[in-house]
Design a protein around this motif. Structure first.
Motif, PDB file in Angstrom:
ATOM      1  N   LEU A 216      -1.162  18.653   6.593  1.00  0.00           N
ATOM      2  CA  LEU A 216      -0.587  17.700   7.597  1.00  0.00           C
ATOM      3  C   LEU A 216      -0.513  18.617   8.998  1.00  0.00           C
ATOM      4  O   LEU A 216      -0.669  18.182  10.098  1.00  0.00           O
ATOM      5  CB  LEU A 216       0.905  17.128   7.456  1.00  0.00           C
TER       6      LEU A 216
ATOM      7  N   SER B  92      -6.797   3.658  -6.066  1.00  0.00           N
ATOM      8  CA  SER B  92      -6.318   4.669  -5.382  1.00  0.00           C
ATOM      9  C   SER B  92      -6.332   6.296  -5.864  1.00  0.00           C
ATOM     10  O   SER B  92      -6.100   6.193  -7.325  1.00  0.00           O
ATOM     11  CB  SER B  92      -4.809   4.567  -5.082  1.00  0.00           C
TER      12      SER B  92
ATOM     13  N   THR C  74       8.844  12.659  12.198  1.00  0.00           N
ATOM     14  CA  THR C  74       9.391  13.132  11.005  1.00  0.00           C
ATOM     15  C   THR C  74       8.310  13.676   9.969  1.00  0.00           C
ATOM     16  O   THR C  74       7.816  12.577   9.338  1.00  0.00           O
ATOM     17  CB  THR C  74      10.532  11.957  10.235  1.00  0.00           C
TER      18      THR C  74
ATOM     19  N   VAL D  22       0.441   7.824   7.321  1.00  0.00           N
ATOM     20  CA  VAL D  22       0.728   8.918   8.060  1.00  0.00           C
ATOM     21  C   VAL D  22       0.013   8.943   9.462  1.00  0.00           C
ATOM     22  O   VAL D  22       0.667   9.371  10.590  1.00  0.00           O
ATOM     23  CB  VAL D  22       0.902  10.120   7.490  1.00  0.00           C
TER      24      VAL D  22
ATOM     25  N   ASN E 169      -7.155   8.917   1.583  1.00  0.00           N
ATOM     26  CA  ASN E 169      -6.465   8.356   2.768  1.00  0.00           C
ATOM     27  C   ASN E 169      -7.162   7.770   3.745  1.00  0.00           C
ATOM     28  O   ASN E 169      -7.777   8.748   4.559  1.00  0.00           O
ATOM     29  CB  ASN E 169      -5.491   9.609   3.094  1.00  0.00           C
TER      30      ASN E 169
ATOM     31  N   ARG F 114      -4.358  16.025   2.279  1.00  0.00           N
ATOM     32  CA  ARG F 114      -4.970  14.925   2.174  1.00  0.00           C
ATOM     33  C   ARG F 114      -6.521  15.015   2.521  1.00  0.00           C
ATOM     34  O   ARG F 114      -6.983  15.726   3.483  1.00  0.00           O
ATOM     35  CB  ARG F 114      -4.391  13.940   2.952  1.00  0.00           C
TER      36      ARG F 114
ATOM     37  N   GLN G 235       1.423  20.209   2.684  1.00  0.00           N
ATOM     38  CA  GLN G 235       0.754  19.018   1.949  1.00  0.00           C
ATOM     39  C   GLN G 235      -0.693  18.535   2.299  1.00  0.00           C
ATOM     40  O   GLN G 235      -0.628  18.558   3.473  1.00  0.00           O
ATOM     41  CB  GLN G 235       1.425  17.785   1.333  1.00  0.00           C
TER      42      GLN G 235
ATOM     43  N   ASP H  38       5.922  12.284  -3.930  1.00  0.00           N
ATOM     44  CA  ASP H  38       4.649  12.622  -3.241  1.00  0.00           C
ATOM     45  C   ASP H  38       3.862  13.743  -3.896  1.00  0.00           C
ATOM     46  O   ASP H  38       4.165  14.644  -4.508  1.00  0.00           O
ATOM     47  CB  ASP H  38       5.356  13.176  -1.821  1.00  0.00           C
TER      48      ASP H  38
ATOM     49  N   TYR I  55       3.703   2.604  -7.854  1.00  0.00           N
ATOM     50  CA  TYR I  55       2.285   2.548  -7.382  1.00  0.00           C
ATOM     51  C   TYR I  55       1.048   2.980  -8.034  1.00  0.00           C
ATOM     52  O   TYR I  55       0.061   1.887  -8.180  1.00  0.00           O
ATOM     53  CB  TYR I  55       2.359   2.985  -5.916  1.00  0.00           C
TER      54      TYR I  55
ATOM     55  N   ALA J 240       0.652  -1.040   0.002  1.00  0.00           N
ATOM     56  CA  ALA J 240      -0.034   0.039  -0.075  1.00  0.00           C
ATOM     57  C   ALA J 240       0.909   1.142  -0.038  1.00  0.00           C
ATOM     58  O   ALA J 240       0.324   2.332  -0.128  1.00  0.00           O
ATOM     59  CB  ALA J 240      -0.919   0.018   1.278  1.00  0.00           C
TER      60      ALA J 240
ATOM     61  N   PHE K 216       7.933  14.831   6.164  1.00  0.00           N
ATOM     62  CA  PHE K 216       8.756  14.889   4.902  1.00  0.00           C
ATOM     63  C   PHE K 216       8.053  16.293   4.290  1.00  0.00           C
ATOM     64  O   PHE K 216       6.855  16.415   3.769  1.00  0.00           O
ATOM     65  CB  PHE K 216       8.178  13.858   4.018  1.00  0.00           C
TER      66      PHE K 216
HETATM   67  C1  UD1 Z   1      -1.993   6.912   1.013  1.00  0.00           C
HETATM   68  C2  UD1 Z   1      -1.872   5.521   1.038  1.00  0.00           C
HETATM   69  C3  UD1 Z   1      -1.899   4.706  -0.281  1.00  0.00           C
HETATM   70  C4  UD1 Z   1      -3.195   5.189  -0.929  1.00  0.00           C
HETATM   71  C5  UD1 Z   1      -3.099   6.818  -1.009  1.00  0.00           C
HETATM   72  C6  UD1 Z   1      -4.440   7.513  -1.538  1.00  0.00           C
HETATM   73  C7  UD1 Z   1      -0.697   4.098   3.022  1.00  0.00           C
HETATM   74  C8  UD1 Z   1       0.655   4.007   3.472  1.00  0.00           C
HETATM   75  N1  UD1 Z   1      -0.693   4.766   1.750  1.00  0.00           N
HETATM   76  O1  UD1 Z   1      -0.731   7.304   0.303  1.00  0.00           O
HETATM   77  O2  UD1 Z   1      -1.933   3.473  -0.248  1.00  0.00           O
HETATM   78  O3  UD1 Z   1      -3.225   5.128  -2.369  1.00  0.00           O
HETATM   79  O4  UD1 Z   1      -2.833   7.335   0.065  1.00  0.00           O
HETATM   80  O5  UD1 Z   1      -4.400   8.890  -1.449  1.00  0.00           O
HETATM   81  O6  UD1 Z   1      -1.633   3.719   3.159  1.00  0.00           O
HETATM   82  N2  UD1 Z   1       4.339  11.506   5.722  1.00  0.00           N
HETATM   83  C9  UD1 Z   1       5.380  12.192   6.556  1.00  0.00           C
HETATM   84  N3  UD1 Z   1       5.792  11.476   7.614  1.00  0.00           N
HETATM   85  C10 UD1 Z   1       5.711  10.079   7.577  1.00  0.00           C
HETATM   86  C11 UD1 Z   1       4.864   9.563   6.765  1.00  0.00           C
HETATM   87  C12 UD1 Z   1       4.139  10.362   5.806  1.00  0.00           C
HETATM   88  O7  UD1 Z   1       5.575  13.508   6.676  1.00  0.00           O
HETATM   89  O8  UD1 Z   1       6.281   9.651   8.585  1.00  0.00           O
HETATM   90  C13 UD1 Z   1       3.778  12.399   4.646  1.00  0.00           C
HETATM   91  C14 UD1 Z   1       4.032  11.970   3.311  1.00  0.00           C
HETATM   92  O9  UD1 Z   1       5.430  12.465   2.643  1.00  0.00           O
HETATM   93  C15 UD1 Z   1       2.896  12.535   2.534  1.00  0.00           C
HETATM   94  C16 UD1 Z   1       1.596  12.374   3.719  1.00  0.00           C
HETATM   95  O10 UD1 Z   1       2.400  12.254   4.978  1.00  0.00           O
HETATM   96  O11 UD1 Z   1       2.999  13.658   2.368  1.00  0.00           O
HETATM   97  C17 UD1 Z   1       0.908  11.178   3.647  1.00  0.00           C
HETATM   98  O12 UD1 Z   1       1.736  10.010   3.287  1.00  0.00           O
HETATM   99  P1  UD1 Z   1       1.076   8.677   3.628  1.00  0.00           P
HETATM  100  O13 UD1 Z   1       0.171   8.378   4.609  1.00  0.00           O
HETATM  101  O14 UD1 Z   1       2.169   7.641   3.162  1.00  0.00           O
HETATM  102  O15 UD1 Z   1      -0.100   8.497   2.533  1.00  0.00           O
HETATM  103  P2  UD1 Z   1      -0.030   8.805   0.779  1.00  0.00           P
HETATM  104  O16 UD1 Z   1       1.481   8.908   0.217  1.00  0.00           O
HETATM  105  O17 UD1 Z   1      -0.867  10.007   0.508  1.00  0.00           O
END
Ligand code: UD1
Ligand code: NAD
Length: 316
Positions: free
Chosen positions: A254, A121, A209, A189, A174, A218, A216, A280, A145, A79, A211
């Motif tokens: 975020l 997705s 952390t 996240v 998300n 969601r 950004q 991203d 992906y 995922a 990024f």
């Molecule tokens: C998520 C889903 C993906 C789905 C998409 C649909 C997961 C792991 N990912 O991806 O399956 O297809 O939504 O919109 O379920 N971030 C941080 N710190 C962290 C982790 C993430 O800053 O420790 C940031 C990421 O860089 C990103 C945001 O949080 O900007 C969301 O990240 P993440 O939860 O991985 O989701 P998506 O990449 O949107």
């Protein structure tokens, strides 16, 4: 009794669906436990667990030729967008090849299938700036992906048009809630955030952390609304051969999300910034009018969903 197969059914979304459906129906869960956990599944006589991979042709042939399913939810996948950027070949086998193989097995052995629902997705829309995203918006996948999800989704819908197999697809935005595994650096996240707040409440010294700069955004959708959407898409004739956005219709950054949780828990999370992840997406929000026409009504804003999630984790 209605028969269900849920691939990836020990994972976050799959286990929640399996626990809901197995109260009154027969459910087979197939999962390789790479991210999912058996403990996510509530023990129930209606629920059978098979440990194995959707890429294993012998296993998939056995499962699909020996059972007569009414509904199949294909949720097994890697995922994580970031993981697919690290491991494009391995994730392609799971996120795309396994889907095509399963479609062929369904064509051969599952003549009476009422519906296959494939989990696509919001990532398929990529970074084209027009918002909100409706199902006919420009598709611009940025990562392995997203390319795999779009290609697989199109095959799934084509099998309806070409061979009359009853298929639908959902484009999740998300999703968050209980049972999402926070243990991988590639985890969703919100699961990582909740894990950090838990550690702080236990008195551990930790940080989150972030990024990028946190601007950004969601469309975070609570798991209970996602289950509502999956059941509607699986049951409605109007959903045949079509794909549906699953979100709330609202987005949050975020930075704002962290503020909401900080305030709810009265904690000041320590945030360390790292550079933005490759591939991203900056902003993402769903137009959910197509799903609403099936009867969908999201019941949780991110504030409400987070409160329920945090309470279920006994954080407040
Ligand atoms: C998520 C889903 C993906 C789905 C998409 C649909 C997961 C792991 N990912 O991806 O399956 O297809 O939504 O919109 O379920 N971030 C941080 N710190 C962290 C982790 C993430 O800053 O420790 C940031 C990421 O860089 C990103 C945001 O949080 O900007 C969301 O990240 P993440 O939860 O991985 O989701 P998506 O990449 O949107
Ligand atoms: P998850 O990682 O919790 O669930 C996926 C499950 O698939 C895990 O239990 C994992 O062990 C299993 N799996 C992985 N590879 C497998 C393989 N080769 N064979 C069998 N099982 C395998 O993720 P989730 O959040 O529950 O996501 C479910 C589906 O929804 C995925 O297809 C994902 O791409 C999609 N999706 C999720 C989100 C989200 O925000 N969570 C958004 C868009 C799409």
């Amino acid at each position: 009794m209605i028969n269900y197969l849920i691939t990836g059914g020990a994972g976050f979304i799959g286990s929640t669906l399996a626990n809901h459906l197995s109260k009154e129906n027969k459910v087979i869960v197939l999962d390789d436990l790479s991210m999912g956990k058996k403990e996510n599944l509530v023990v129930n006589l209606n629920l059978e667990f098979i440990e194995g991979s959707v890429t294993d042709k012998d296993l998939m042939t056995e499962v699909l030729s020996n059972n007569k399913f009414d509904y199949i939810f294909h949720l097994a996948a890697i995922a994580s967008v970031a993981d697919s950027v690290e491991r494009p070949v391995e994730t392609h086998q799971i996120n795309f090849e396994s889907v095509l193989m399963m479609l062929e097995l369904i064509r051969k052995y599952q003549k009476d299938l009422k519906r296959l629902v494939f989990s696509s997705s919001a990532a398929v829309y990529g970074d084209e700036p027009t918002l909100p995203k409706h199902e006919d918006s420009v598709i611009r996948p940025l990562t392995p992906y997203a390319v795999d999800k779009f290609a697989a989704e199109q095959y799934v819908l084509d099998y309806n048009h070409l061979y009359g197999i009853n298929t639908s697809a959902v484009r999740f935005f998300n999703v968050y809630g209980p049972n999402q595994n926070p243990e991988s650096p590639y985890s969703g996240v919100i699961s990582i955030l909740v894990d950090r707040y838990k550690k702080i409440q236990k008195g551990e010294d930790t940080h989150f952390t972030l990024f990028g700069d946190g601007s950004q955004s969601r469309d975070f959708v609570f798991i209970e609304d996602v289950i509502q959407a999956l059941l509607l898409v699986a049951s409605k004739d109007e959903a045949l051969g079509r794909q549906f956005n699953v979100g709330t219709g609202n987005a949050i950054t975020l930075n704002e999300l962290i503020e909401v949780i900080d305030e709810t828990l009265n904690i000041n999370l320590s945030v360390k910034h790292e550079s933005e992840r490759d591939g991203d997406i900056k902003d993402s929000v769903a137009d959910i009018s197509r799903l609403k026409k099936l009867g969908y009504k999201p019941n949780f804003s991110v504030q409400e969903g987070m409160k329920k999630y945090l309470a279920s984790e006994e954080l407040f």
